[in-house]
Each structure stands twice: as C-alpha cells, then as structure tokens.
Design an enzyme around this catalytic site. Structure first.
Site, short mmCIF file in Angstrom:
data_model
loop_
_atom_site.label_atom_id
_atom_site.label_comp_id
_atom_site.label_asym_id
_atom_site.label_seq_id
_atom_site.Cartn_x
_atom_site.Cartn_y
_atom_site.Cartn_z
N LYS A 12 0.84 -1.21 0.00
CA LYS A 12 0.00 0.00 0.00
C LYS A 12 0.87 1.25 0.00
O LYS A 12 2.03 1.23 0.43
CB LYS A 12 -0.95 0.04 1.20
CG LYS A 12 -0.28 0.03 2.60
CD LYS A 12 0.19 1.37 3.15
CE LYS A 12 0.79 1.26 4.55
NZ LYS A 12 1.64 2.37 4.94
N PRO A 97 9.04 -4.32 -0.06
CA PRO A 97 10.17 -3.91 0.79
C PRO A 97 9.86 -4.10 2.28
O PRO A 97 8.73 -3.82 2.71
CB PRO A 97 10.34 -2.42 0.46
CG PRO A 97 9.73 -2.24 -0.88
CD PRO A 97 8.62 -3.26 -0.99
N GLY A 104 4.26 -4.36 4.40
CA GLY A 104 4.64 -5.71 3.97
C GLY A 104 4.25 -6.77 4.99
O GLY A 104 3.68 -7.82 4.63
N GLY A 105 4.54 -6.53 6.25
CA GLY A 105 4.18 -7.51 7.28
C GLY A 105 2.67 -7.65 7.40
O GLY A 105 2.15 -8.75 7.54
N SER A 106 1.98 -6.53 7.33
CA SER A 106 0.51 -6.55 7.40
C SER A 106 -0.06 -7.35 6.23
O SER A 106 -1.02 -8.12 6.40
CB SER A 106 -0.04 -5.12 7.33
OG SER A 106 0.54 -4.32 8.34
N ALA A 107 0.53 -7.17 5.06
CA ALA A 107 0.09 -7.91 3.88
C ALA A 107 0.20 -9.41 4.12
O ALA A 107 -0.72 -10.18 3.82
CB ALA A 107 0.93 -7.49 2.66
N ASP A 139 -2.87 -1.69 9.94
CA ASP A 139 -2.86 -1.74 8.47
C ASP A 139 -3.42 -3.04 7.91
O ASP A 139 -3.63 -3.14 6.70
CB ASP A 139 -1.41 -1.61 7.96
CG ASP A 139 -0.90 -0.17 7.91
OD1 ASP A 139 -1.72 0.77 8.03
OD2 ASP A 139 0.33 0.01 7.74
#
Ligand SMILES: C[C@](O)(CO)[C@H](O)COP(=O)(O)OP(=O)(O)OC[C@H]1O[C@@H](n2ccc(N)nc2=O)[C@H](O)[C@@H]1O
Ligand SMILES: Nc1ncnc2c1ncn2[C@@H]1O[C@H](COP(=O)(O)OP(=O)(O)OP(=O)(O)O)[C@@H](O)[C@H]1O
Length: 301
Positions: A12, A97, A104-107, A139
């Site tokens: 995002k 990244p 990224g971690g939330s994804a 997020d």
C-alpha cells in the site's frame, strides 16, 4: 484439490495520512487514505507437523520466522478462534520492501489469514476475518480488502473509496528500515506544545481519486508523518528531490517510510523516473507499480 493454498497480497501507499494527537492508548486517530499498489507478496499455506514460517526473496533475511511474524500470528489467531490445530507451513515469497512503510508484514498477515481460512475450511465470514485483521495491526484490514479505502480510528475502520482510473507510481527503496512506533514517536516530539487538528479526509483528494486524474491527485497528496520520517532520516530529502527532478508529478514519503513514492503521469515516465532515481545514488532500488490493486486473493490451490 491440492493441499496447499497460495494467496497474493498487495503493498500500500498512503495518499493521505492525516494524524491526530496521541490517544491515551498510545495510538493516533487517523484519516488514512490507503491505495493498494501492484507490488505483491505471496503466502502459501501447506499442512505440516507444526507451525513453521519460511521466507524467500531479496530481503528474506530481515523477516522474522518465529511467532512474531504477522503471518504466524494470523494463523494462530484463526486457529484459536475456530478450535483448529495451527500445524501449517507458511511460506512467504517476499517482494514488498521490508520495514519500508508499505505494510509488507501486514500484507503477509492478511494473506496468511485468507490462506489458512481456505485450507482449514473454517468458513469465517468477511467481517470475522476483518475483526482478526484489526487485532493483528492497524494496516492489516486494508491489506485484506485492497483497492482504495479511508481508514479511521487507528486506521482499522475502513470505508471503500471509488477510484476512477489507473495511477502510475515509482517507489524508491531506501537502505535499512524505519520503525513505525519510532516515526509516530517523532511526530509526537515535533508536534509537542502545538494544537494537533482532528484528522479529516481531504475532499479534493477523494475527488481526485474518483476522477482518476493524476495531476489532481498530485496536488492533493499529503503525509503528516513525512516531517517525522525526514527528521529521523534526513537523506530522504535527496531522494524526494531526485524523483521530482526526474519528472514526477509529486513525491512523498510512503506511510512511516523510509520508502518514498513518486506519482507519475504514465508508464514511460515511470520507467525514466526509476532509472533516474537509481542513477542518482539516493536509493537502494526503484520499483514501478500501478494502482489500485486487488486485496488478498487466492491465487492457486
Ligand atoms: C504508518 C501506517 O503504516 C500508515 O498506514 C500505519 O499507521 C501503521 O500501521 P501498523 O504498522 O499496522 O501499526 P500497528 O502494528 O497497529 O502499531 C504499531 C505502532 O505504531 C503506532 N501507531 C500505529 C497506528 C496508529 N494509528 N497510531 C500509532 O501511533 C503505535 O506506536 C503502535 O504501537
Ligand atoms: N511477514 C513479515 N514481513 C516483514 N516483516 C515482518 C513480518 N512479520 C513481522 N515483521 C516485522 O515487522 C517489522 C516491520 O516490517 P514491515 O515490512 O511490515 O514494515 P512496514 O512496511 O514499515 O509496516 P507499515 O507500513 O505497516 O508500518 C519488521 O522489521 C519485522 O521485524
């Protein structure tokens, strides 16, 4: 049906991040306009003897493989809620990244939740999955839904936003990450003694997204965390300047940074801006992506 489920999930960018004063619980109320962009991680869930996380990709060494990984936490939260044995191998193919302000971690948390839900047949409703996402992080709900949305509260309460076209972006990846709590802490330090206004979504920004007009969006972009990220990482000013000089319509720090985002008019300018950013030596990598992108989606099973 094969005993593996792969879920693709986007990064995002925050096209507006209006930050209010710190709340008693330490979080900040936001008017957070999320836009999902087409850089993706993939999480594959496979039955295993015990919960295990592996990760591949250029930044894999920076990703924790224990139960602090948001993918593992998502699997544990779902298993606990539905009384399932959380014995699953979660493999993260990481392209977003790490610690870059692109969620990224939330994804990976959202992707693991969708993958385990499909693998275990828990039959959780969308609202139940979103409630687990909100417990995992502010997020994470947006990573599940994708597209574009306004996040209020600490960013977890989502209202979908209509987007009337395709926007082109370049993302300059910085060396090293920035800690999200440290950036919010710096925001508090920089705003101490001032009246921090209630965060509100900008009508001009929402209209720009609706119209799909990149010039209008460029004029309306805003990130209240940008001064804090620049204070902690002053060299980001050089990256912003390099992208602007290369022809970007607008430049801003992505979320809590240190990734910087450049809105460009078209694909060709995106490629040229990415080349110029790399040649400027002000970033580690430059990635081209379009938005909006769909949320966490089963890509194969
Ligand atoms: C900067 C953003 O990425 C913009 O979308 C988010 O606000 C951060 O979301 P996130 O990484 O999912 O953050 P969380 O895991 O929920 O919280 C991590 C830490 O960030 C700070 N935090 C986060 C969200 C928020 N609305 N206010 C905060 O002050 C808090 O110190 C919190 O302890
Ligand atoms: N699956 C994961 N992928 C990457 N980092 C993870 C993961 N799970 C936990 N982490 C931890 O979270 C920290 C932040 O990583 P992440 O890539 O989510 O940052 P971010 O993109 O800046 O987050 P946000 O934009 O949501 O604030 C990392 O330093 C790492 O220790």
């Amino acid at each position: 049906m094969s005993a593996a489920v792969t879920v693709r999930v986007p990064a995002k960018v925050n096209v507006q991040l209006a930050v209010g004063a710190a709340r008693p619980d330490g979080f900040h109320d936001l008017a957070n306009v999320f836009l999902a962009v087409g850089l993706y991680d993939e999480v594959t869930a496979t039955p295993a003897d015990a919960l295990r996380v592996t990760c591949s990709g250029p930044d894999a060494a920076q990703v924790p493989l224990d139960t602090t990984n948001l993918a593992a936490r998502a699997a544990l939260a779902l298993a606990e809620r539905y009384g399932v044995d959380p014995a699953v191998h979660l493999h993260i193919a990481k392209d977003i990244p790490v610690a870059g302000g692109m969620a990224g971690g939330s994804a990976d948390g959202a992707a693991a939740l969708v993958a385990c839900d499909a693998l275990w047949g828990t039959g959780a409703s969308r609202d139940e999955l979103l409630a687990i996402c909100a417990e995992l992080g502010s997020d994470v709900p947006f990573s599940l839904v994708g597209g574009a949305a306004l996040g209020t509260g600490r960013g977890e309460k989502l209202t979908p936003i209509e987007v009337g076209g395709v926007f082109h972006w370049v993302f300059a990846v910085a060396d090293g990450g920035l800690s999200t709590p440290a950036v919010y802490g710096e925001f508090d330090r920089l705003t101490a003694g001032t009246e921090v206004p209630e965060p509100a979504a900008s009508p001009a920004l929402l209209a720009a997204l609706r119209s799909g007009d990149p010039d209008a969006l460029a004029a309306a972009l805003g990130n209240d965390l940008q001064p804090a990220a620049l204070s902690l990482r002053p060299s980001l000013a050089d990256t912003l300047a390099a992208g602007t000089a290369a022809g970007a319509l607008a430049a801003l720090v992505s979320g809590s940074g240190p990734t910087t985002a450049f809105l460009v008019p078209d694909e060709e300018t995106a490629r040229k801006t990415a080349d110029a950013l790399l040649a400027s030596g002000t970033c580690r990598d430059a990635r081209v992506a379009v938005s909006p992108a769909p949320g966490a989606t089963v890509a194969g099973r």
